[in-house]
Design a protein around this motif. Structure first.
Motif, short mmCIF file in Angstrom:
data_model
loop_
_atom_site.label_atom_id
_atom_site.label_comp_id
_atom_site.label_asym_id
_atom_site.label_seq_id
_atom_site.Cartn_x
_atom_site.Cartn_y
_atom_site.Cartn_z
N UNK A 1 -28.87 -18.68 -26.87
CA UNK A 1 -30.39 -18.84 -27.20
C UNK A 1 -31.06 -18.95 -26.17
N UNK A 2 -30.62 -19.66 -25.24
CA UNK A 2 -31.71 -19.79 -23.93
C UNK A 2 -31.45 -18.56 -23.33
N UNK A 3 -30.58 -17.71 -23.02
CA UNK A 3 -30.39 -16.37 -22.53
C UNK A 3 -31.27 -15.44 -23.23
N UNK A 4 -31.39 -15.35 -24.52
CA UNK A 4 -32.30 -14.38 -25.69
C UNK A 4 -33.64 -14.83 -25.29
N UNK B 1 -38.98 -20.07 -17.37
CA UNK B 1 -38.33 -20.95 -16.39
C UNK B 1 -37.68 -22.33 -16.79
N UNK B 2 -38.05 -22.59 -17.99
CA UNK B 2 -37.36 -23.86 -18.71
C UNK B 2 -36.00 -23.22 -19.19
N UNK B 3 -35.89 -22.15 -19.89
CA UNK B 3 -34.80 -21.46 -20.38
C UNK B 3 -33.92 -21.16 -19.25
N UNK B 4 -34.12 -20.53 -18.22
CA UNK B 4 -33.50 -20.58 -17.11
C UNK B 4 -32.88 -21.36 -16.50
N UNK B 5 -33.71 -22.60 -16.45
CA UNK B 5 -32.85 -23.73 -15.87
C UNK B 5 -31.95 -24.54 -16.62
N UNK C 1 -25.18 -19.85 -16.35
CA UNK C 1 -24.88 -18.23 -16.96
C UNK C 1 -25.64 -17.38 -16.38
N UNK C 2 -26.71 -17.51 -15.41
CA UNK C 2 -27.26 -16.32 -14.85
C UNK C 2 -27.10 -16.70 -13.46
N UNK C 3 -27.49 -15.44 -12.70
CA UNK C 3 -26.99 -15.40 -11.24
C UNK C 3 -27.88 -15.98 -10.41
N UNK C 4 -28.02 -16.33 -9.20
CA UNK C 4 -28.87 -16.96 -8.30
C UNK C 4 -30.14 -16.13 -8.09
N UNK C 5 -29.94 -14.81 -7.96
CA UNK C 5 -31.11 -13.66 -7.87
C UNK C 5 -31.97 -13.89 -8.98
N UNK C 6 -31.46 -14.02 -10.28
CA UNK C 6 -32.25 -14.33 -11.24
C UNK C 6 -33.11 -15.57 -11.59
N UNK D 1 -37.32 -15.78 -11.47
CA UNK D 1 -38.29 -16.42 -12.28
C UNK D 1 -38.78 -17.70 -11.50
N UNK D 2 -38.07 -18.47 -11.10
CA UNK D 2 -38.57 -19.72 -10.36
C UNK D 2 -39.65 -19.68 -9.36
N UNK D 3 -39.48 -18.73 -8.70
CA UNK D 3 -40.48 -18.42 -7.48
C UNK D 3 -41.84 -17.77 -8.10
#
Length: 316
Positions: free
Chosen positions: A9-12, A95-99, A104-109, A113-115
Motif C-alpha cells: 500500500x505504501x509503495x502504491x 514523503x510519509x509513505x516513503x519513510x 523497500x525503496x532505494x536511497x536515491x528514491x 522525495x525527501x529533498x
C-alpha cells in the motif's frame, strides 16, 4: 515470500502521490494559461473553477468562501493543507509513505522525495505570483521526473516495482482523463466556439499540460486539430500519457503481480475492462458516444482498478 499489504500500500500510494503532485501542477498551469486568454472579458475565474472541477476539489474550495482569482486558486492548489490534492499535501503524503518503506525503496528514491519536500516546505506562498508561479509549477514537474528517474534507474524489478508502477499509471490515467474533461467543461456553455481560434488555443494548452505539443507534431505533421489532439491523448499507444498507454501498462503490471504471487485477482479483470475501453475504438465512436460521458466512465473504471487492487493485495 509475499509482500506485506501495508508495504504494498505504501509503495502504491507513494508513487500515486508523486504523480498527483506533478499532475496538480499540470492542471493548474493549463487553468492559469486558459484564464489569461479570457481575462479581458472578465471570465478568468471560469477557467480556474473548471480546472478545480476536473481535479474534484471545487467543493472544498467553495467551502472556504473565497473569490476564484489566480492568486487564491494557486494558493489552494499548491499550499493548502486542507486540500488533500494540493502539491503540499501530496508531497507530504509521498514523503510519509516513503519513510514507512525506507527498506523497500532505494536511497536515491528516498533522497529525491525527501529533498523535494524539504525544499518545498521552505517556500512562502506570498512569494509565488505571476512568472514565479509558472517557475514553481515547472519545478514541481521536475520533482516527478527526478523521482521516476531514480525509480527506473535503481530499483529491483520485483513485486515492489510493479506496485509502484501500477500506482503511477493509475494516477496518470486519471489525470489525463480529467485534463480532457476540463476542456469539455470550459466549452460546454459555448458550442459556437467549437472549431474557432480560441477552441484550438485551448486544445493546444491541454497538449502542453501533457508535455505533448512537440510529439504531437511528429505524429500528425499538421496544425492543431481538436479531433487529432483528443486522439493523441486517448488512443495513441506510443504517447506515454495517453489513456491507452496507461491502461495497457496498468494491465501489464497487475499481470506481473499475478505471476509473482501465482494467481489471478479481481483487479486483473478490472484492468482488462479498463484497457478494453480504449483498445479497438476510435475518436468518431467516442465523440458520438459523448466525450464527457466516455471520460466519466473511464475514470470510474480506473477507480475500480485501484479499489480492487487494494482488496486483492490486502491494503489497509
Amino acid at each position: 515470500m509475499t509482500m506485506l499489504g501495508r508495504t504494498a500500500q505504501n509503495l502504491f500510494w507513494l508513487s500515486r502521490y508523486v504523480e498527483r503532485a506533478e499532475n496538480m501542477a499540470r492542471l493548474l498551469e493549463v487553468g492559469y494559461r486558459m484564464s489569461l486568454t479570457s481575462r479581458r472579458e472578465g471570465g478568468a475565474s471560469e477557467h480556474l473553477v473548471s480546472m478545480m472541477q476536473a481535479a474534484e476539489v471545487d467543493e472544498a474550495f467553495a467551502s472556504k468562501d473565497r473569490v476564484a482569482d489566480v492568486d487564491t486558486v494557486a494558493n489552494f492548489m499548491m499550499f493548502d493543507p486542507d486540500n488533500y490534492s494540493s502539491v503540499y499535501s501530496c508531497l507530504l503524503a509521498a514523503r510519509t509513505n516513503a519513510r514507512s518503506v525506507r527498506t523497500a525503496i532505494t536511497s536515491d528514491m528516498w533522497e529525491s522525495i525527501n529533498s523535494a519536500w524539504l525544499e518545498f516546505s521552505q517556500i512562502k506562498p506570498r512569494d509565488v505570483r505571476g512568472a514565479k508561479l509558472l517557475g514553481l509549477l515547472e519545478w514541481v514537474k521536475d520533482i516527478g521526473h527526478q523521482f521516476r528517474g531514480a525509480l527506473l534507474g535503481t530499483i529491483l524489478r520485483d513485486d515492489g516495482f510493479a506496485f509502484l508502477q501500477a500506482g503511477n499509471f493509475i494516477e496518470r490515467a486519471d489525470n489525463t482523463a480529467r485534463i480532457l474533461d476540463m476542456k469539455y467543461y470550459v466549452l460546454l456553455p459555448r458550442a459556437k466556439m467549437v472549431g474557432g481560434d480560441l477552441d484550438i488555443q485551448q486544445w493546444t494548452l491541454i497538449l502542453r499540460a501533457a508535455s505533448a505539443h512537440r510529439s504531437y507534431r511528429h505524429v500528425y505533421h499538421d496544425r492543431y486539430k481538436a479531433h487529432n489532439i483528443a486522439d493523441f491523448l486517448m488512443l495513441r499507444p506510443e504517447m506515454p500519457r495517453s489513456l491507452i498507454f496507461c491502461a495497457k501498462y496498468i494491465e501489464d503490471n497487475l499481470a506481473t503481480l499475478s505471476q509473482f504471487y501465482g494467481q489471478k485477482q479481481s483487479c486483473d479483470e478490472a484492468a482488462s475492462q479498463l484497457r478494453s475501453m480504449v483498445d479497438g475504438t476510435d475518436m468518431d465512436t467516442i465523440f458520438s458516444y459523448g466525450l464527457h460521458e466516455f471520460l466519466t466512465e473511464f475514470i470510474a473504471r480506473n477507480n475500480r482498478v485501484s479499489d480492487t487492487l487494494s482488496e486483492s493485495y490486502n491494503f489497509y
